[in-house]
Design an enzyme around this catalytic site. Structure first.
Site, PDB file in Angstrom:
ATOM      1  N   LYS A 213       0.902  -1.076  -0.039  1.00  0.00           N
ATOM      2  CA  LYS A 213       0.137   0.141   0.102  1.00  0.00           C
ATOM      3  C   LYS A 213       0.873   1.295   0.076  1.00  0.00           C
ATOM      4  CE  LYS A 213      -3.888   0.075   2.606  1.00  0.00           C
ATOM      5  NZ  LYS A 213      -4.458   0.130   3.991  1.00  0.00           N
ATOM      6  N   LYS A 215       0.616   5.522   0.554  1.00  0.00           N
ATOM      7  CA  LYS A 215      -0.142   6.762   1.089  1.00  0.00           C
ATOM      8  C   LYS A 215      -0.025   7.645  -0.010  1.00  0.00           C
ATOM      9  CE  LYS A 215      -1.538   4.979   4.969  1.00  0.00           C
ATOM     10  NZ  LYS A 215      -2.902   4.886   5.496  1.00  0.00           N
ATOM     11  N   ASP A 244      -3.978   4.947  -0.789  1.00  0.00           N
ATOM     12  CA  ASP A 244      -4.901   5.410   0.201  1.00  0.00           C
ATOM     13  C   ASP A 244      -4.691   6.804   0.371  1.00  0.00           C
ATOM     14  OD1 ASP A 244      -6.257   5.637   2.558  1.00  0.00           O
ATOM     15  OD2 ASP A 244      -5.041   4.108   3.734  1.00  0.00           O
ATOM     16  N   GLU A 270      -8.536   3.878  -1.647  1.00  0.00           N
ATOM     17  CA  GLU A 270      -8.977   3.754  -0.338  1.00  0.00           C
ATOM     18  C   GLU A 270      -9.256   5.362   0.202  1.00  0.00           C
ATOM     19  OE1 GLU A 270      -6.424   1.289   2.139  1.00  0.00           O
ATOM     20  OE2 GLU A 270      -7.414   1.878   4.122  1.00  0.00           O
ATOM     21  N   GLU A 297     -12.236   2.316   7.659  1.00  0.00           N
ATOM     22  CA  GLU A 297     -11.443   2.706   8.639  1.00  0.00           C
ATOM     23  C   GLU A 297     -12.065   3.606   9.454  1.00  0.00           C
ATOM     24  OE1 GLU A 297      -7.651   3.855   7.191  1.00  0.00           O
ATOM     25  OE2 GLU A 297      -7.160   5.091   8.867  1.00  0.00           O
ATOM     26  N   ASP A 320     -13.144  -2.105  11.137  1.00  0.00           N
ATOM     27  CA  ASP A 320     -12.130  -2.369  12.064  1.00  0.00           C
ATOM     28  C   ASP A 320     -12.719  -2.471  13.469  1.00  0.00           C
ATOM     29  OD1 ASP A 320      -9.968  -1.770  13.753  1.00  0.00           O
ATOM     30  OD2 ASP A 320      -8.968  -0.698  12.617  1.00  0.00           O
ATOM     31  N   HIS A 347      -9.640  -2.879   8.439  1.00  0.00           N
ATOM     32  CA  HIS A 347      -8.252  -2.137   8.715  1.00  0.00           C
ATOM     33  C   HIS A 347      -7.908  -2.527   9.974  1.00  0.00           C
ATOM     34  CE1 HIS A 347      -6.841   1.591  10.782  1.00  0.00           C
ATOM     35  NE2 HIS A 347      -6.287   1.722   9.651  1.00  0.00           N
TER      36      HIS A 347
END
Lengths: 408, 408
Positions: A213, A215, A244, A270, A297, A320, A347
């Protein structure tokens, strides 16, 4: 086994430079508000809620309010009708005003609820995943609060979903031998330099990870695109790459940037915008298809998840268990997602400690697809039984409980 | 005028038997988490957030986190770009995790933001409604945070909405002579006996009220229907009667019971189900039309309001400036509602103290319809300048500030 007292701990962990950073949460600590259920035996139930440090004390204080009624309860009796206990806690007539079912009080609920399941598994001397598999569909659904879901998921439908998947469980038990696949979130924190994310990507690939992943959500979208291309080039065309944005974009921005990020063929995008924005996500999901949207999340409860699922506003459900009302609501949302055809890929505010159990149950017990589980290694040294990952596969936890015990 | 220190007060008020009760909140206290901005002058800015007592201390603690950056700020300079200050507070990178923009931290934000506007009005020695009317459209919009609304309300559109209504303001200033119409919520609290609600209805009518509210959401719907018929019979066919379920029903229940309550021709049905359930409200609104749905008392932010408005899930917007992020977000949501054709009829956790100002501005400045404002008299004795109601009309407040000062 009787609960004799409650202890609450405010645990905060400093992180190395850049670690944990994203476009929105630029300078995180990792922190747990911990609910400890002491008993008349040597056993303590441990429940976690996750925050980024600031205000973790508020969650601790809210745990005090929510947990007070548990003292004196016997764990098997408590869990035999836990859905009712849960509803009593979340709908306490005055405290409820502070939510309802969201924010600080919901985080605190997660800690309390998780402690109850942890104690239950420990009292039966089994790991959480096995406890959940050992329950009958009725017993499992008795631990859930399905209120406000009646038009999409009744108690009878929940039991039927679990019952229908009983006979095929064996075909999904391979996962207990292979382990559960992990993906690596820690390669691409927001504040890491380009060099660092390239180096981390190489390391992750050589450690067996095939899913990573990055960011995104930079003020300058060109930075996002440059870094995404870098990771794609380093990891190769076969690698699964997720990006994300951590809520950073508004809807018009998301539409623009997602299209440009499409170039690197991301597996999902995401949190492209504000986590409360059902129609925003719906617009984005419709417009960028076949690109896929992941979210959850920051979605605090089953009702908002219901709305996202009804709107077809998410392709992956990232509930989550340390954000929603703990393991109980996680299971409720997993049932809801399954019944509405959307995979659950949690998450992991808990660093995967609890979720490694939950995805095993989701796969074997509910027939959720075995995709992969987020892996974040930064708090390993603080847990008594840290999740073990070998060749990018989570090993099956065998210690009784939910793997939530923290070292002193 | 400079802010020199912050003081926080946890004020709780016991209520007489049955007062304030509804189907969900059965045993309320009324409480305020109070943010006091002390200055280098004799003036203190006072901001309120409302709770039902339990956990009011959590909101007080969160005020501490949010307000710390205000010390040393000059009030005119602060308010000249308050939208940016606001965004800085709500998006503080780690504390934000506890929401975002909901629950305890959002209630605390209300108190902090309201204190800033109160201080601003006091420093200019005008009542809040006049302060807001005195601002240019640009100055007013500078106090707002319009992020995440870009696809429905830009800064330019917000300014244009206010500007377009400047030239017709005089035609709406009658309200400054007549006062703003009130409606009476305190006739029909949930725990009041049938006799008591009949007696209260008679009293309210004789005091000039023509609009009343009844709490519904009983376990036995026949109780609701019986009491609604009683009030209708007592108040007469001309009276405006609202019924309020306070989130008690699930969607199928709401559909069933709303239909039956339709018999008494209610002006609206309020909070028929869970406040997060956009599609639940949409289904109810579509199905029970021409009966109308009111909601907003528990909706924490502009983004969820945006979703409700987009879904046509509410006919009346009951935003509350002591639930959302204070006066700033109240004004944002009022602009949003106006631009999407829905009237604002606030819920008054502040007992109407602040909202009596805000509805004057909404009517004169934004051309929101002059409908009526909820009136709840139970805390009158605790305010320095309690809202005055004569023949069911709120009198125009003249004291500088937002009428939020509480007696010691």
């Amino acid at each position: 086994m009787y609960i004799t007292s409650i202890e609450i701990k405010d645990k905060r962990f400093d992180l190395a430079e850049g670690v944990g950073s994203d476009a929105t949460h630029t300078t995180p600590q990792y922190a747990y508000a911990v609910c400890c259920l002491n008993t008349d035996a040597q056993t303590t139930g441990i429940g976690l809620a996750f925050t980024l440090g600031a205000g973790n004390d508020l969650v601790c204080k809210a745990i005090e309010y929510l947990s007070v009624g548990l003292v004196g309860r016997e764990i098997e009796e408590l869990m035999s009708d836990f859905g009712t206990v849960y509803r009593g806690m979340v709908d306490s007539p005055s405290f409820r005003w502070l939510g309802p079912h969201k924010g600080v009080v919901q985080l605190a609920l997660a800690a309390v609820v998780n402690a109850c399941y942890d104690l239950w598994a420990k009292s039966r001397q089994v790991p959480l995943w096995k406890l959940l598999l050992d329950l009958t569909p009725e017993q499992l659904v008795n631990t859930l609060d399905l209120s406000y879901l009646e038009e999409v998921l009744t108690r009878e439908q929940a039991i039927a979903l679990l019952t229908d998947n009983l006979s095929t469980r064996n075909s999904r038990k391979d996962v207990l031998i292979t382990g559960y696949k992990g993906y690596d979130t820690s390669v691409g924190w927001f504040n890491f330099s380009d060099e660092k994310i390239v180096e981390n990507t190489k390391k992750a690939i050589s450690n067996g990870f095939t899913a990573l992943k990055l960011k995104v959500g930079s003020d300058d979208p060109l930075r996002d695109i440059r870094r995404a291309l870098l990771i794609r080039k380093t990891a190769g065309d076969e690698a699964t790459i997720m990006v994300d944005a951590n809520q950073k974009w508004n809807v018009p921005q998301a539409l623009d940037i997602c299209k440009r990020l499409g170039e690197i063929n991301p597996f999902w995008i995401e949190e492209p915008t504000h986590p409360d924005d059902v129609f925003g996500h719906q617009t984005i999901a419709r417009t960028i298809a076949p690109l896929k949207v992941a979210a959850g999340e920051h979605i605090p409860n089953k009702i908002i998840f219901k709305n996202f699922l009804q709107a077809k506003a998410m392709d992956f459900c990232q509930v989550d268990a340390v954000r929603v009302g703990g393991i109980s609501e996680f299971l409720t949302i997993s049932l809801l997602s399954k019944s509405m055809g959307i995979p659950v890929v949690p998450h992991v505010g808990d660093m995967g400690q609890i979720h490694q159990h939950l995805v095993l149950f989701n796969h074997i017990g509910m027939n959720h697809e075995h995709l992969f589980l987020e892996h974040i290694p930064h708090l390993k040294q603080y847990f008594d039984n840290p999740a073990e990952i070998v060749d990018a596969y989570y090993q099956i936890p065998q210690t009784p409980g939910s793997s939530s015990d923290l070292k002193d």
